[in-house]
Scaffold this active site. Structure first.
Site, PDB file in Angstrom:
ATOM      1  N   GLY A  14       0.837  -1.197   0.000  1.00 38.58           N
ATOM      2  CA  GLY A  14       0.000   0.000   0.000  1.00 38.58           C
ATOM      3  C   GLY A  14       0.871   1.245   0.000  1.00 38.58           C
ATOM      4  N   ARG A  15       0.361   2.321   0.597  1.00 38.35           N
ATOM      5  CA  ARG A  15       1.107   3.582   0.595  1.00 38.35           C
ATOM      6  C   ARG A  15       2.484   3.429   1.231  1.00 38.35           C
ATOM      7  NH1 ARG A  15      -3.969   5.384   2.589  1.00 38.35           N
ATOM      8  NH2 ARG A  15      -5.148   6.693   1.140  1.00 38.35           N
ATOM      9  N   THR A  25       7.150  -2.715  11.112  1.00 40.91           N
ATOM     10  CA  THR A  25       6.670  -1.432  11.638  1.00 40.91           C
ATOM     11  C   THR A  25       5.167  -1.297  11.421  1.00 40.91           C
ATOM     12  OG1 THR A  25       7.164  -0.332   9.529  1.00 40.91           O
ATOM     13  CG2 THR A  25       8.888  -0.279  11.219  1.00 40.91           C
ATOM     14  N   ARG A  76       1.966  -3.910  12.399  1.00 40.07           N
ATOM     15  CA  ARG A  76       1.252  -4.315  13.614  1.00 40.07           C
ATOM     16  C   ARG A  76       1.866  -5.612  14.121  1.00 40.07           C
ATOM     17  NH1 ARG A  76      -0.415   0.129  13.899  1.00 40.07           N
ATOM     18  NH2 ARG A  76      -2.569   0.864  14.113  1.00 40.07           N
ATOM     19  N   GLU A 134       1.297  -5.283  23.032  1.00 40.40           N
ATOM     20  CA  GLU A 134       1.760  -3.955  23.484  1.00 40.40           C
ATOM     21  C   GLU A 134       0.942  -3.453  24.668  1.00 40.40           C
ATOM     22  OE1 GLU A 134       2.088  -0.954  20.496  1.00 40.40           O
ATOM     23  OE2 GLU A 134       2.970  -2.302  19.031  1.00 40.40           O
ATOM     24  N   HIS A 138       7.212   1.470  19.400  1.00 39.70           N
ATOM     25  CA  HIS A 138       6.114   1.901  18.524  1.00 39.70           C
ATOM     26  C   HIS A 138       6.215   3.400  18.214  1.00 39.70           C
ATOM     27  CE1 HIS A 138       1.744   0.821  17.260  1.00 39.70           C
ATOM     28  NE2 HIS A 138       2.284   1.711  16.431  1.00 39.70           N
ATOM     29  N   GLY A 195       7.259   4.521  14.965  1.00 34.70           N
ATOM     30  CA  GLY A 195       7.455   4.659  13.529  1.00 34.70           C
ATOM     31  C   GLY A 195       6.882   5.933  12.943  1.00 34.70           C
TER      32      GLY A 195
END
Length: 328
Positions: free
Chosen positions: A159-160, A241, A243, A272, A290, A292
Site C-alpha cells: 500500500g502507501r 513497523t 502491527r 503492546e 512503537h 514509527g
C-alpha cells in the site's frame, strides 16, 4: 448536528495546537494526563460523547459499542489503522468510523528504512558495546554485518507505506520484491522497479530482508506464522513497523534465540506494551517503542484529519475518511 457543537471526548493527550483548535470548534473533554483509559472509562466516554476520538491504545470493541449512548454517532480514530475498533458493530449501531490515512506514510517509511539499515549492520550492538565500555578499538573482524547493495528486499503489503519503502530501498541498491492482496498496475511496478510475487511462501524463501506493511485484519493475523517464518533463510532479517499481531511473535523469538534468523527490527508487538523478556534479551533484535510515525508533523496532521472529519460530521457532509466494513 448542523449548528450544534458536538461533545467530543478525546482519550489521550494530543499536540497542544490540535487540542487548542478542537476547543475552539467543539465542546471537548480532554485527557491532560495522557494515561490510557480503562475499558470502563471508555464505556463511560462512549455513553456521554457525540464523537469519540480514540487512539491505537484504546480497544473500542463490541462490548464498548453495545453500551454506547444514543448520542454517539462518530468514532474519529486518531490513527491510520482501525484494528482497535469493531467497525462492523459500530456500523450496525449507526456509528460512523473515520481514520487518518496518508499522513503517516513518509515517517513510517523513514523508520522502516532506518531499521533496514541498522539491523544488518549491528548498530544497536555497537552502541551497547560502547555504553558498556567493552569497545577496545577498531578490529578487522569486529562488528561485521551485511551490506545492502545487491540484496533482495521482500515487502509484505504494497500500500502507501510499502510503496514508500520501495522508493527508498531502490536508492540503496536493494532489489525490491513484493507480495500483496492485489498486484499493482504495470506502470507502478515499473516506476518502483518492484517484482510481484504471487506466492508469499516462495518470496519469503528467497529474500535477504523481509519487511511487513499490511494492515492488521482477521485475515492477516499471524500472516507470518511459525510455518512461514521457518521458510525464511537463517541469514535473513525481519522488519516490522506495521502491527505486532501480523507476526507470530513467540515463534519469531524462538527462532532468534536459536539463531535460525540473523536478526529482526521491530517497532510493534503482539501484546503492546508488554514485550517478551526473551525477545528483549535475545541479542538479535533491535526493538523500538512503537515510534514509527512519531514526528511532530505527523501527529499534527493526524489531528487535522480528525478535525476535518468531525467538522464534516457537524455539517452533515460526506465524511472524507470514513471506514466501512467492506474496506477491511
Amino acid at each position: 448536528m448542523a449548528g450544534k457543537k458536538p461533545l467530543v471526548v478525546v482519550t489521550r493527550k494530543l499536540p497542544d495546537v490540535v487540542e487548542a483548535r478542537m476547543c475552539e470548534l467543539f465542546d471537548v473533554r480532554l485527557n491532560p494526563t495522557d494515561r490510557p483509559m480503562t475499558q470502563a472509562e471508555l464505556v463511560e466516554a462512549s455513553r456521554i460523547a457525540d464523537v469519540l476520538v480514540p487512539t491505537v491504545t484504546d480497544r473500542v470493541d463490541s462490548g464498548v459499542i453495545a453500551q454506547a449512548g444514543s448520542g454517539l454517532k462518530l468514532i474519529a480514530n486518531f490513527g491510520n489503522g482501525v484494528d482497535n475498533i469493531d467497525v462492523i458493530k459500530a456500523t450496525e449501531r449507526g456509528i460512523a468510523v473515520t481514520n487518518t490515512p496518508g499522513v503517516l506514510t513518509e515517517d513510517t517509511a523513514d523508520m522502516t528504512m532506518a531499521l533496514i539499515l541498522a539491523v544488518p549492520r549491528h548498530m544497536a550492538d555497537g552502541m551497547r558495546a560502547l555504553q558498556a565500555g567493552e569497545w577496545q578499538g577498531w578490529s578487522p573482524t569486529g562488528m561485521l554485518g551485511n551490506r545492502l547493495r545487491g540484496k533482495k528486499l521482500g515487502i509484505v503489503g504494497m500500500g502507501r507505506i510499502g510503496q514508500a519503502v520501495a522508493r527508498r530501498a531502490g536508492a540503496f541498491g536493494l532489489s525490491v520484491y513484493y507480495h500483496n492482496r492485489h498486484r499493482l498496475p504495470a506502470e507502478v511496478e515499473e516506476k518502483l522497479a518492484a517484482t510481484w510475487c504471487e506466492s508469499l511462501d516462495q518470496m519469503l524463501n528467497r529474500m535477504d530482508i523481509v519487511t511487513v506493511h499490511c494492515p492488521h485484519t482477521p485475515a492477516t493475523y499471524h500472516l507470518l506464522s511459525a510455518r512461514r517464518l521457518k521458510l525464511m533463510r537463517p541469514d535473513a532479517y525481519l522488519i516490522n513497523t506495521a502491527r505486532g499481531e501480523i507476526v507470530d511473535e513467540a515463534a519469531l523469538t524462538r527462532m532468534l534465540v536459536a539463531g535460525e534468523l540473523a536478526g529482526a527490527g521491530l517497532d510493534v508487538y503482539e501484546q503492546e506494551p508488554a514485550i517478551s523478556p526473551k525477545l528483549v534479551k535475545c541479542g538479535r533484535a533491535l526493538l523500538l517503542p512503537h515510534m514509527g510515525s512519531a514526528t511532530i508533523e505527523s501527529r499534527i496532521e493526524m489531528g487535522e484529519k480528525v478535525i476535518v472529519n468531525i467538522r464534516a460530521f457537524m455539517d452533515e457532509h460526506h465524511l472524507p475518511d470514513r471506514v466501512l466494513p467492506s474496506m477491511l
